[in-house]
Design an enzyme around this catalytic site. Sequence first.
Site, PDB file in Angstrom:
ATOM      1  N   LYS A  64      43.073 -70.815  93.813  1.00 40.12           N
ATOM      2  CA  LYS A  64      44.081 -71.545  94.600  1.00 40.12           C
ATOM      3  C   LYS A  64      44.741 -70.545  95.535  1.00 40.12           C
ATOM      4  O   LYS A  64      45.481 -69.672  95.097  1.00 40.12           O
ATOM      5  CB  LYS A  64      45.144 -72.188  93.716  1.00 40.12           C
ATOM      6  CG  LYS A  64      46.079 -73.094  94.541  1.00 40.12           C
ATOM      7  CD  LYS A  64      47.356 -73.498  93.817  1.00 40.12           C
ATOM      8  CE  LYS A  64      48.504 -72.554  94.046  1.00 40.12           C
ATOM      9  NZ  LYS A  64      48.943 -72.401  95.454  1.00 40.12           N
ATOM     10  N   GLY A 110      52.054 -62.601  92.484  1.00 39.75           N
ATOM     11  CA  GLY A 110      53.174 -63.316  93.089  1.00 39.75           C
ATOM     12  C   GLY A 110      54.477 -62.832  92.485  1.00 39.75           C
ATOM     13  O   GLY A 110      54.576 -61.681  92.048  1.00 39.75           O
ATOM     14  N   SER A 111      55.461 -63.715  92.438  1.00 40.67           N
ATOM     15  CA  SER A 111      56.795 -63.287  91.989  1.00 40.67           C
ATOM     16  C   SER A 111      56.859 -63.172  90.469  1.00 40.67           C
ATOM     17  O   SER A 111      56.100 -63.821  89.742  1.00 40.67           O
ATOM     18  CB  SER A 111      57.845 -64.301  92.458  1.00 40.67           C
ATOM     19  OG  SER A 111      57.714 -65.496  91.719  1.00 40.67           O
ATOM     20  N   VAL A 126      57.659 -66.666  88.793  1.00 43.12           N
ATOM     21  CA  VAL A 126      56.503 -67.543  88.568  1.00 43.12           C
ATOM     22  C   VAL A 126      55.557 -66.912  87.543  1.00 43.12           C
ATOM     23  O   VAL A 126      55.014 -67.594  86.667  1.00 43.12           O
ATOM     24  CB  VAL A 126      55.773 -67.840  89.898  1.00 43.12           C
ATOM     25  CG1 VAL A 126      54.491 -68.622  89.659  1.00 43.12           C
ATOM     26  CG2 VAL A 126      56.691 -68.613  90.850  1.00 43.12           C
ATOM     27  N   GLY A 127      55.378 -65.608  87.623  1.00 48.84           N
ATOM     28  CA  GLY A 127      54.484 -64.905  86.690  1.00 48.84           C
ATOM     29  C   GLY A 127      54.909 -65.087  85.247  1.00 48.84           C
ATOM     30  O   GLY A 127      54.080 -65.206  84.342  1.00 48.84           O
ATOM     31  N   GLU A 140      50.342 -59.592  88.463  1.00 50.57           N
ATOM     32  CA  GLU A 140      50.783 -58.535  89.385  1.00 50.57           C
ATOM     33  C   GLU A 140      51.982 -59.092  90.122  1.00 50.57           C
ATOM     34  O   GLU A 140      51.855 -60.058  90.865  1.00 50.57           O
ATOM     35  CB  GLU A 140      49.691 -58.197  90.402  1.00 50.57           C
ATOM     36  CG  GLU A 140      48.453 -57.562  89.830  1.00 50.57           C
ATOM     37  CD  GLU A 140      48.693 -56.171  89.316  1.00 50.57           C
ATOM     38  OE1 GLU A 140      49.787 -55.608  89.556  1.00 50.57           O
ATOM     39  OE2 GLU A 140      47.796 -55.647  88.640  1.00 50.57           O
ATOM     40  N   CYS A 183      54.503 -56.237  97.954  1.00 48.82           N
ATOM     41  CA  CYS A 183      55.132 -55.924  96.656  1.00 48.82           C
ATOM     42  C   CYS A 183      55.330 -54.424  96.539  1.00 48.82           C
ATOM     43  O   CYS A 183      56.155 -53.961  95.758  1.00 48.82           O
ATOM     44  CB  CYS A 183      54.362 -56.503  95.493  1.00 48.82           C
ATOM     45  SG  CYS A 183      52.611 -56.558  95.688  1.00 48.82           S
ATOM     46  N   GLN A 228      61.636 -67.450 103.286  1.00 47.32           N
ATOM     47  CA  GLN A 228      61.759 -65.985 103.250  1.00 47.32           C
ATOM     48  C   GLN A 228      62.930 -65.520 104.129  1.00 47.32           C
ATOM     49  O   GLN A 228      63.623 -64.558 103.792  1.00 47.32           O
ATOM     50  CB  GLN A 228      60.453 -65.324 103.696  1.00 47.32           C
ATOM     51  CG  GLN A 228      59.273 -65.591 102.784  1.00 47.32           C
ATOM     52  CD  GLN A 228      59.507 -65.145 101.344  1.00 47.32           C
ATOM     53  OE1 GLN A 228      59.301 -65.899 100.408  1.00 47.32           O
ATOM     54  NE2 GLN A 228      59.961 -63.918 101.162  1.00 47.32           N
ATOM     55  N   GLU A 272      64.326 -57.753  94.306  1.00 52.03           N
ATOM     56  CA  GLU A 272      63.337 -57.760  95.386  1.00 52.03           C
ATOM     57  C   GLU A 272      63.758 -58.734  96.497  1.00 52.03           C
ATOM     58  O   GLU A 272      64.138 -59.860  96.218  1.00 52.03           O
ATOM     59  CB  GLU A 272      61.979 -58.183  94.826  1.00 52.03           C
ATOM     60  CG  GLU A 272      60.866 -58.110  95.842  1.00 52.03           C
ATOM     61  CD  GLU A 272      59.492 -58.354  95.228  1.00 52.03           C
ATOM     62  OE1 GLU A 272      59.337 -59.349  94.502  1.00 52.03           O
ATOM     63  OE2 GLU A 272      58.585 -57.547  95.496  1.00 52.03           O
TER      64      GLU A 272
HETATM   65  C1  UN1 Z   1      51.027 -55.528  98.135  1.00 57.87           C
HETATM   66  O1  UN1 Z   1      51.872 -54.634  98.183  1.00 57.87           O
HETATM   67  O2  UN1 Z   1      51.384 -56.712  98.055  1.00 57.87           O
HETATM   68  O3  UN1 Z   1      48.931 -50.662  98.899  1.00 57.87           O
HETATM   69  C2  UN1 Z   1      49.577 -55.199  98.194  1.00 57.87           C
HETATM   70  C3  UN1 Z   1      49.027 -51.374  99.897  1.00 57.87           C
HETATM   71  C4  UN1 Z   1      47.950 -52.376 100.195  1.00 57.87           C
HETATM   72  C5  UN1 Z   1      48.018 -53.522  99.215  1.00 57.87           C
HETATM   73  C6  UN1 Z   1      49.426 -53.994  99.014  1.00 57.87           C
HETATM   74  N1  UN1 Z   1      46.665 -51.751 100.135  1.00 57.87           N
HETATM   75  O4  UN1 Z   1      49.967 -51.262 100.644  1.00 57.87           O
END
Ligand code: UN1
Length: 496
Positions: free
Chosen positions: A176, A229-230, A233-234, A251, A285, A332, A386
Amino acid sequence: MAHKQYQNLIGGQWLPSVSGKTFQNINPADHSDILGTFPSSNAEDVALAVAAAKKAFATWRLVPAPKRAEILYRAGQLLAERKEQFAREMTREMGKVLAETRGDVQEAIDEAYYVAGEGRRLFGQTTPSELANKFAMSVRMPVGVVGMIAPWNFPMAIPSWKLFPALVSGNTCVIKPAEDTPLSTYNLVQTLIDAGVPAGVINIVSGFGPEAGAPLVEHPDVRAISFTGSSAVGSIIGQRASANFKPVSLEMGGKNAMIVMDDANLELALEGALWGAFGTTGQRCTATSRILLHKSIAAEFTQKLVARAAALKVGNGLEEGIEVGPQVNSDQIATSTKYVAIAEAEGAKILTGGKALTEAPYANGTFFAPTVIGSVTPSMRIAREEVFGPVVALIEFNTFEEAIEIANSIDYGLSTSLYSRDVNRAFTAMRDLEAGITYINAPTIGAEVHLPFGGVKQTGNGHREGNGAIDFYTIWKAVYFDYSDTLQRAQIDNAE
Ligand code: UN1
């Protein structure tokens, strides 16, 4: 003009959602630009997709892994040919500037070539049995149907981190995509099909979390879940998956600190701070969202950073010279706006930016001014939570030990960075920073696909993408082969 209508991919067929509902994919830099409509899927669509994936698993798991890998290698080649077109579509669908969307497609290419090599490894172990004329080994088995829920900020790279290792391991997938960025996932999956992935091995159901994501997590035939995701939600996904004993790879968020020591190359740190904080409009992230400054360099660094942040060119990422694109949607923007207000209310100072850009040429999109917040203390919410936007908090410290303590004082643990020319401090930071990733003399972003990617604490539950993903997408099986022609009872016949 009628918009292009995209469909779900189920068992090799492109199908509308069972309910017939759709949603639009809108360019965040220009809301008059509609990329297409996509199915808004529900549990019925998910059930069809899972059934197709289950059926395809029966044959895909038996395709030799090096052959599965060859398909991925071919997909990497096709992605390289299509890179420019896919990057442009990605900039239109989620906003980040063209150089960065090219990088996103490149990351999927890198992942294809990396994982293709794994097809000729997937090593297990052999080990002596405790009994005579008996052979023992462990082999990696595919898990089965894997459900994947992807984010919008790396809409091709992150799906590739999930799909490619799952596929080379012999699993079949239902993905998804994020509702803001389905097109990039479609482009990726279409490329995999063109490269030779058979019908049913990958299925797409587009739509929203509660209607399409939740039934995917809960479907009994889905054997594992991978989510990016967040943390909010995770946490729900983790609990629901665990209730059915499903392995789940999570993640999630970050509040990534860059520490700038008094002996740092300040120009280098400045460039790193701008890239880490405002690259991808801060929507990574791994984004540098806290900059910890040694007191002796804080004033000079702050002044330079504020001047450079204020001069960044914000706009449509397809245009030449634009450095910062829009935020992905108005939610956002609302979050960035909210955190600026929270920071001010707690006594921090907005040094530049701090607001949405709504006048021409920004009126048709969701833009937010690059924002630097000073006078932040480690206990403020802007130092701990965050934002996922172009907002960076500056915190001053007196000693290296204090900087490490502040860096570690939060709930997240994804990425960290130290700017210093002192090799002893660099090694201490590599050991003591509580995070899945530490950079020395580079910002908190820029992970490469062949290293482990993931965090500690509330960022993740211990699984890794990149190097380590195969561990999630395979399950160990122990095999004992007795060629003694006698019944040999372990722990009994060979006991003293
Ligand atoms: C993310 O931060 O959501 O390391 C992924 C990085 C990218 C992947 C980031 N290669 O900045």
